[in-house]
Design an enzyme around this catalytic site. Structure first.
Site, PDB file in Angstrom:
ATOM      1  CG  ASP A   8      -1.683   1.203   1.436  1.00  0.00           C
ATOM      2  OD1 ASP A   8      -2.332   1.626   0.473  1.00  0.00           O
ATOM      3  OD2 ASP A   8      -1.646   1.784   2.548  1.00  0.00           O
ATOM      4  CG  ASP A  10      -1.855   7.459   0.501  1.00  0.00           C
ATOM      5  OD1 ASP A  10      -0.961   8.244   0.183  1.00  0.00           O
ATOM      6  OD2 ASP A  10      -2.872   7.274  -0.189  1.00  0.00           O
ATOM      7  CB  VAL A  47     -11.973   3.204   1.850  1.00  0.00           C
ATOM      8  CG1 VAL A  47     -11.988   2.022   2.813  1.00  0.00           C
ATOM      9  CG2 VAL A  47     -12.199   4.503   2.612  1.00  0.00           C
ATOM     10  CB  SER A 116      -3.929   7.228  -3.787  1.00  0.00           C
ATOM     11  OG  SER A 116      -3.754   8.567  -4.211  1.00  0.00           O
ATOM     12  CG  ASP A 170      -1.785   2.421   6.447  1.00  0.00           C
ATOM     13  OD1 ASP A 170      -2.183   1.996   5.341  1.00  0.00           O
ATOM     14  OD2 ASP A 170      -1.988   3.576   6.843  1.00  0.00           O
TER      15      ASP A 170
HETATM   16  C1  BG6 Z   1      -5.723   5.669   0.085  1.00  0.00           C
HETATM   17  C2  BG6 Z   1      -5.867   6.464   1.372  1.00  0.00           C
HETATM   18  O1  BG6 Z   1      -4.415   5.271  -0.085  1.00  0.00           O
HETATM   19  O2  BG6 Z   1      -6.133   6.460  -1.033  1.00  0.00           O
HETATM   20  C3  BG6 Z   1      -7.310   6.937   1.519  1.00  0.00           C
HETATM   21  O3  BG6 Z   1      -5.503   5.650   2.479  1.00  0.00           O
HETATM   22  C4  BG6 Z   1      -7.710   7.738   0.280  1.00  0.00           C
HETATM   23  O4  BG6 Z   1      -7.452   7.687   2.691  1.00  0.00           O
HETATM   24  C5  BG6 Z   1      -7.498   6.888  -0.975  1.00  0.00           C
HETATM   25  O5  BG6 Z   1      -9.072   8.114   0.377  1.00  0.00           O
HETATM   26  C6  BG6 Z   1      -7.841   7.631  -2.259  1.00  0.00           C
HETATM   27  O6  BG6 Z   1      -6.881   8.631  -2.495  1.00  0.00           O
HETATM   28  P1  BG6 Z   1      -6.979   9.763  -3.614  1.00  0.00           P
HETATM   29  O7  BG6 Z   1      -5.573  10.337  -3.612  1.00  0.00           O
HETATM   30  O8  BG6 Z   1      -7.325   9.090  -4.912  1.00  0.00           O
HETATM   31  O9  BG6 Z   1      -8.022  10.706  -3.168  1.00  0.00           O
HETATM   32 MG    MG Z   2      -2.673   3.132   3.645  1.00  0.00          MG
END
Ligand code: BG6
Ligand code: MG
Length: 215
Positions: A8, A10, A47, A116, A170
């Site tokens: 993962d 973030d 998420v 993300s 995490d």
């Molecule tokens: C995840 C984060 O990695 O990415 C989430 O832990 C976040 O908190 C998700 O909502 C989506 O990210 P982004 O950058 O596409 O808004």
């Molecule tokens: Mg994460």
């Protein structure tokens, strides 16, 4: 036998989890949802953007249309991208780069499996991209963790069977996604010891026993 590791992003490789929280908090304050807090943010880890927005709106009495929700998610992303502007390799968590290099030297294939849509930009800015073989992110998927889609796409890109991969996460949603995808898991981060993963350690670099994990 484990041949690939799917990380993962973030909260595992980079410290962007705090920036996500700050951006959501700014939006929540603007909407008058002052009760939004770090406990709520725990459920946003892992998420998708839209699923994270629902966590914020749970504490609002107002009902938003789908169109309004898209505007709110875009607005939060604007705040988040603003916070990413000055990002460099100092955002990479402790000893992540040497750990990735050491795992690569063991002959393992390395991928990112992140919800993300900002993952490619973050990997570029932090200098992590050259250390990884493949990237699977929110741009490749339609389903949010705990659905295993993002990890299954990563395994496919690595040309590996899910049973040959271990996921490092995490978030609870991410550990559940790894299990749903038939993959082993290692939990890290502030809640590392409470997620029911196969292995756990506070930080990626704290896990010294990689030989045991990948055997
Ligand atoms: C995840 C984060 O990695 O990415 C989430 O832990 C976040 O908190 C998700 O909502 C989506 O990210 P982004 O950058 O596409 O808004
Ligand atoms: Mg994460």
């Amino acid at each position: 036998m484990i041949k690939g590791i799917i990380f993962d992003l973030d909260g595992v490789l980079v410290s962007t989890d705090e920036l996500h929280y700050q951006a959501w908090k700014r939006l929540a304050d603007e909407l008058g949802i002052t009760a939004f807090n770090r406990e709520d943010n725990k459920r946003q880890r892992g998420v998708s953007r839209m699923a994270s927005l629902e966590v914020v709106l749970e504490k609002s009495d107002k009902k938003y249309t789908d169109e309004e929700k898209v505007e709110l998610a875009d607005r939060k992303n604007g705040y988040y991208v603003e916070l990413l502007q000055n990002m460099d390799d100092s955002a990479v968590l402790k000893d992540v780069k040497p750990t990735l290099k050491a795992l690569k030297e063991k002959g393992l294939l390395l991928a990112v499996g992140s919800a993300s849509k900002n993952a490619p930009a973050i990997l570029e800015k932090t200098g992590l991209l050259p250390l990884l073989d493949k990237v699977s992110c929110g741009l490749d998927t339609t389903k949010s963790k705990p659905d295993p889609e993002v990890f299954l796409v990563a395994a496919k890109k690595l040309n590996l069977d899910p049973s040959e991969c271990i996921v490092v996460e995490d978030s609870q949603a991410g550990i559940d996604a790894a299990k749903a995808g038939g993959m082993k898991s290692l939990s890290v981060g502030p809640f590392y010891d409470s997620m029911g993963a196969d292995y756990s350690a506070p930080l990626l670099c704290d896990e010294k026993d990689w030989d045991k994990i990948v055997s």
